[in-house]
Design a protein around this motif. Structure first.
Motif, short mmCIF file in Angstrom:
data_model
loop_
_atom_site.label_atom_id
_atom_site.label_comp_id
_atom_site.label_asym_id
_atom_site.label_seq_id
_atom_site.Cartn_x
_atom_site.Cartn_y
_atom_site.Cartn_z
N TYR B 7 0.83 -1.21 0.00
CA TYR B 7 0.00 0.00 0.00
C TYR B 7 0.87 1.25 0.00
N LEU B 8 1.91 1.20 0.83
CA LEU B 8 2.76 2.39 0.95
C LEU B 8 3.49 2.64 -0.35
N ALA B 9 3.89 1.58 -1.04
CA ALA B 9 4.59 1.76 -2.32
C ALA B 9 3.64 2.42 -3.32
N ILE B 10 2.41 1.92 -3.42
CA ILE B 10 1.43 2.52 -4.34
C ILE B 10 1.22 3.98 -3.98
N SER B 11 1.10 4.23 -2.67
CA SER B 11 0.85 5.59 -2.20
C SER B 11 2.01 6.51 -2.60
N ALA B 12 3.25 6.01 -2.43
CA ALA B 12 4.42 6.83 -2.78
C ALA B 12 4.45 7.10 -4.28
N ILE B 13 4.09 6.06 -5.09
CA ILE B 13 4.08 6.25 -6.55
C ILE B 13 3.04 7.30 -6.94
N LEU B 14 1.84 7.17 -6.36
CA LEU B 14 0.78 8.14 -6.67
C LEU B 14 1.21 9.55 -6.31
N ILE B 31 -3.57 20.51 -13.20
CA ILE B 31 -2.80 20.71 -11.97
C ILE B 31 -3.66 20.36 -10.76
N PHE B 32 -4.92 20.78 -10.79
CA PHE B 32 -5.80 20.45 -9.66
C PHE B 32 -6.00 18.95 -9.55
N MET B 33 -6.13 18.29 -10.71
CA MET B 33 -6.28 16.84 -10.67
C MET B 33 -5.04 16.20 -10.05
N SER B 34 -3.87 16.74 -10.38
CA SER B 34 -2.64 16.19 -9.82
C SER B 34 -2.58 16.40 -8.31
N VAL B 35 -3.05 17.58 -7.85
CA VAL B 35 -3.08 17.82 -6.40
C VAL B 35 -4.01 16.81 -5.75
N GLU B 36 -5.14 16.55 -6.40
CA GLU B 36 -6.08 15.53 -5.91
C GLU B 36 -5.38 14.19 -5.76
N LEU B 37 -4.56 13.86 -6.76
CA LEU B 37 -3.83 12.59 -6.75
C LEU B 37 -2.91 12.53 -5.53
N MET B 38 -2.23 13.65 -5.25
CA MET B 38 -1.34 13.69 -4.09
C MET B 38 -2.14 13.52 -2.80
N LEU B 39 -3.29 14.20 -2.72
CA LEU B 39 -4.11 14.07 -1.51
C LEU B 39 -4.55 12.63 -1.33
N ASN B 40 -4.93 11.99 -2.43
CA ASN B 40 -5.41 10.62 -2.30
C ASN B 40 -4.27 9.66 -1.98
N ALA B 41 -3.05 10.01 -2.39
CA ALA B 41 -1.91 9.20 -1.97
C ALA B 41 -1.79 9.23 -0.45
N ALA B 42 -1.94 10.44 0.12
CA ALA B 42 -1.90 10.55 1.58
C ALA B 42 -3.05 9.78 2.21
N LEU B 44 -4.55 7.15 1.05
CA LEU B 44 -4.27 5.72 0.98
C LEU B 44 -3.32 5.30 2.11
N ALA B 45 -2.30 6.14 2.35
CA ALA B 45 -1.37 5.84 3.43
C ALA B 45 -2.10 5.83 4.78
N PHE B 46 -2.98 6.80 4.97
CA PHE B 46 -3.73 6.85 6.23
C PHE B 46 -4.56 5.59 6.44
#
Lengths: 482, 100
Positions: B7-14, B31-42, B44-46
Motif C-alpha cells: 500500500y505504501l509503495a502505491i501511495s508513494a508512486i501516486l 494541476i488540480f487533478m494532480s493535487v487531488e492525486l497527491m491528496l489521495n496518496a496521503a 491511501l497511506a492513512f
C-alpha cells in the motif's frame, strides 16, 4: 480520552464568539442601506472582534495547561496569547477594509476574514494532527478567496490563484508528512507522538522536512517564499497586511508547538536546518527588497526577512528562545499592520503602490508620514520602538544557546534592512512631488484608518518602551510549551 | 492479507506522479487533478496505517481530507472562471502580470 466537560467551553470561547459574529454579519447585511453598509459592516466586525477579545481576556484565561475535547485542543497560554493577537489583527484589518472599494461593502469579505481568524485560533491551540490539518485549511481557504476578492482586477485574481496553487501543493506535502507521522506510531495526538520519535533516524528527518514545507509556506521561509511578493502585490492591501501578520504568526504558533513537542529528540538536527533556512530567508529577503520599486513588493520581501529573524528564536530551542519568538511576533504584528495600513491609506487616494507615489508625502499628509516613520523605524529595529527590543531578545536567545554566528548574521541583515527602510523615508521626507505643489494634493485619512493607525503607532512605542508586561506574556506562553 | 508495504509503495508512486503533474503540466485543471492525486496518496497511506494499527483515527482523517479537498477545488474552480473572464485563457504561463 476524556468525556466532554462543560467548563471546556471556555477553551473555545473565542472561537464560539467568532462564529457567532460571522453569522451575525451575514444575517444583518441585507437589512442595511447601500450608503452606510460599509460603515455598519466594518464597525460591527471590528467592534465584535474587540468585544470578543475583551470577553475572552476576562472569562477564558487558561490556568494549568490541559488537553481538552478528547485531546484535540490544548488549553494553554501559548494558544490563548496567539488567539488574542489574531483577534486584534483581524479587528484592525476590518477597519482597514471598510474604505476599500469593492471590498468594504461586501459582507462576504468580513465573513471570510472572521472564518480565517477562527481557523488561526484553532491552529494556535491544536494538539492533534487531524485538528491541525483542518485548522490550517480553515485558515487558508478563506484567505485564498480574500486574496482574489477583486474579481474584475486581473492582478487580484491572479494573486488569489497563485496563493491557492502553492498553498494546495505545500499543504498536500504536509498532509503526506502527517500520514507518515501517523504511520510511525498509530497515534495522532501531538503530545503522545513525542514518545515515538525517541532517536534520530533519516526517516524521521524526512517526515520533519515534509511537514516543514507546509509550514514554511505559511510563514514564507526560504525556499518557499516566492509566492509572497506576487500575492501581496495583487491582493487588496488590507488583506495583504493580514496575510503578512496574522497568517504568518499562526504558522509560527504551529512551528513552535510541533517542533518543540513532537520532535525534541532530534532538536540538534532541525535546529541546524532551521538556522540555515533562517539565514537564507533573512539574506534573500533583505537583498531582493533593496531592488524593489513597488512598496507592497518591498514590504513583502521585508516580511520574508522578518520571518527569518523570528525563526532565530525557534532555532535557539529554549524557553527564552520561544518567548523571544513570541515577543518578536507581537512587535512584528503591530508594526507590519501599521505599514500595510499606511500603504492602503495612501494607495486609496493616489491609486498607486509605486515608491514614486510617496515623494513628498510628509507635505501631503504630515501625520501619515510620521506614522510611517514610526512603523518603518520599528521594522528596521531602531530604539525606542518595538522592533528594536524584539530583535535584541531573539539575538540574545541565540547567543545564550551558542548560536553566535546566527546572531551576527541577524545583525548584519538588520543593517541591510535599515538601508531600504531609510530610502523610503527619504522619499517621504526629503523628495518633492514633480511640480512641488504638494499642498494641492493632500491625502485625506478617513476615520477608521486614523483610529487603527493611532492604536498601532501607540502600540509600537508601548511595546518598545514598556516591554515588561509583553515579555511576561510571551514568557508564560513559552513556559506552557514545555 | 496484502502487506502494508505494498500500500505504501502505491501511495508513494501516486504521490510522485501527482507532484510531477503539478510541476510539469500547464493547465490549471490538470494541476488540480494532480493535487487531488497527491491528496489521495496521503489518504491511501492513512487508511493502510489505520488497518495496520487497528485504530480508527486514520480513517476519520481521510473523511476530513476528502471534505477539505472538495472545498479547495471549489475555490480553485471559481478563481479559474474569474480569470478566464478577464484573460480568455487559463494557461498558467500567461499568469505573469505580477513580477519584479
Amino acid at each position: 480520552m476524556t468525556a466532554f466537560v462543560p467548563s471546556n467551553i471556555f477553551a473555545i470561547l473565542p472561537e464560539i464568539l467568532l462564529l457567532t459574529l460571522a453569522l451575525l454579519v451575514l444575517i444583518l447585511d441585507p437589512f442595511w442601506k447601500e450608503a452606510s453598509r460599509h460603515l455598519n459592516l466594518g464597525w460591527l466586525t471590528a467592534g465584535g472582534l474587540l468585544l470578543t477579545l475583551a470577553v475572552s481576556l476576562v472569562l477564558a484565561r487558561p490556568s494549568a495547561p490541559a488537553l481538552v475535547f478528547g485531546g484535540m485542543l490544548r488549553y494553554d497560554w501559548l494558544g490563548f496569547a496567539f488567539k488574542m493577537f489574531f483577534l486584534f489583527s483581524a479587528a484592525i484589518t476590518s477597519l482597514f477594509m471598510m474604505d476599500v472599494e469593492r471590498l468594504g461593502r461586501r459582507a462576504e469579505a468580513y465573513m471570510l476574514l472572521l472564518a480565517a481568524t477562527l481557523g488561526m485560533s484553532l491552529m494556535a491551540s491544536a494538539a492533534d494532527l487531524v485538528m491541525l490539518y483542518l485548522a490550517i485549511e480553515t485558515t487558508s481557504i478563506p484567505l485564498y478567496i480574500l486574496a482574489g476578492f477583486l474579481t474584475g482586477d486581473e492582478k487580484s485574481t491572479e494573486s488569489g490563484f497563485k496563493y491557492l496553487l502553492f498553498g494546495a501543493l505545500t499543504s498536500t506535502v504536509m498532509l503526506y508528512g502527517f500520514s507518515l507521522i501517523y504511520g510511525f506510531s498509530g497515534k495522532t495526538g501531538l503530545y503522545e507522538l513525542a514518545a515515538s520519535f525517541p532517536t534520530f533516524s533519516l526517516l524521521a528527518l524526512g517526515v520533519l522536512f515534509m511537514v516543514l514545507i507546509g509550514l514554511a509556506f505559511k510563514v514564507s521561509l526560504f525556499p518557499f517564499h516566492f509566492w509572497a511578493p506576487d500575492v501581496y502585490e495583487g491582493a487588496p492591501t488590507p488583506v495583504a497586511g493580514f496575510l503578512s501578520t496574522a497568517s504568518k504568526a499562526a504558522g509560527f504558533a504551529v512551528i513552535l508547538r510541533l517542533f518543540m513537542v513532537v520532535f525534541p529528540s532530534i532538536s540538534t538536527d532541525w535546529s541546524l536546518i532551521l538556522a540555515i533556512l533562517a539565514t537564507l530567508t533573512m539574506t534573500v529577503g533583505n537583498l531582493i527588497a533593496l531592488a524593489q520599486k513597488n512598496i507592497k513588493r518591498m514590504l513583502a520581501y521585508s516580511s520574508i526577512a522578518h520571518a527569518g529573524y523570528a525563526m532565530i528564536g525557534v532555532v535557539a530551542f529554549s524557553q527564552l528562545g520561544a518567548a523571544s519568538a513570541v515577543f518578536y511576533l507581537i512587535a512584528y504584528i503591530l508594526t507590519n499592520l501599521a505599514a500595510f495600513g499606511i500603504v492602503a491609506a495612501v494607495g486609496r487616494v493616489t491609486g498607486s503602490d509605486d515608491l514614486k507615489a510617496y515623494y513628498g508625502l510628509s507635505r501631503r499628509a504630515p501625520t501619515l508620514a510620521l506614522m510611517m516613520m514610526v512603523a518603518f523605524l520599528s521594522l528596521a529595529g531602531m530604539p525606542p520602538f518595538g522592533g528594536f527590543v524584539a530583535k535584541v531578545f531573539v539575538f540574545a536567545a541565540a547567543v545564550e544557546q551558542g548560536w553566535v554566528w546566527l546572531a551576527v548574521v541577524g545583525v548584519l541583515n538588520s543593517i541591510i534592512g535599515l538601508y531600504y527602510y531609510m530610502i523610503v523615508l527619504k522619499y517621504v521626507y526629503l523628495y518633492r512631488m514633480e511640480n512641488e505643489d504638494e499642498e494641492k494634493h493632500p491625502i485625506p485619512i478617513s476615520r477608521p484608518y486614523a483610529i487603527a493607525l493611532t492604536i498601532l503607532s501607540i502600540g509600537i512605542i508601548l511595546v518598545g518602551v514598556l516591554f515588561g508586561p509583553w515579555f511576561g506574556l510571551a514568557s508564560s506562553s513559552a513556559a506552557n510549551l514545555f | 492479507m496484502i502487506p502494508l508495504a505494498y500500500y505504501l509503495a502505491i501511495s508513494a508512486i501516486l504521490f510522485t506522479l501527482g507532484a510531477l503533474g503539478v510541476l510539469i503540466r500547464r493547465n490549471p485543471l490538470i494541476i488540480f487533478m494532480s493535487v487531488e492525486l497527491m491528496l489521495n496518496a496521503a489518504n491511501l497511506a492513512f487508511v493502510a496505517f489505520a488497518r495496520a494499527y487497528d485504530v480508527l483515527a486514520g480513517q476519520i482523517f481521510v473523511f476530513f481530507v476528502i471534505a477539505v479537498a472538495a472545498a479547495e477545488v471549489a475555490v480553485g474552480l471559481a478563481l479559474i472562471v474569474v480569470i478566464f473572464r478577464t484573460k480568455h485563457s487559463i494557461d498558467v504561463d500567461l499568469m505573469n502580470s505580477l513580477k519584479g
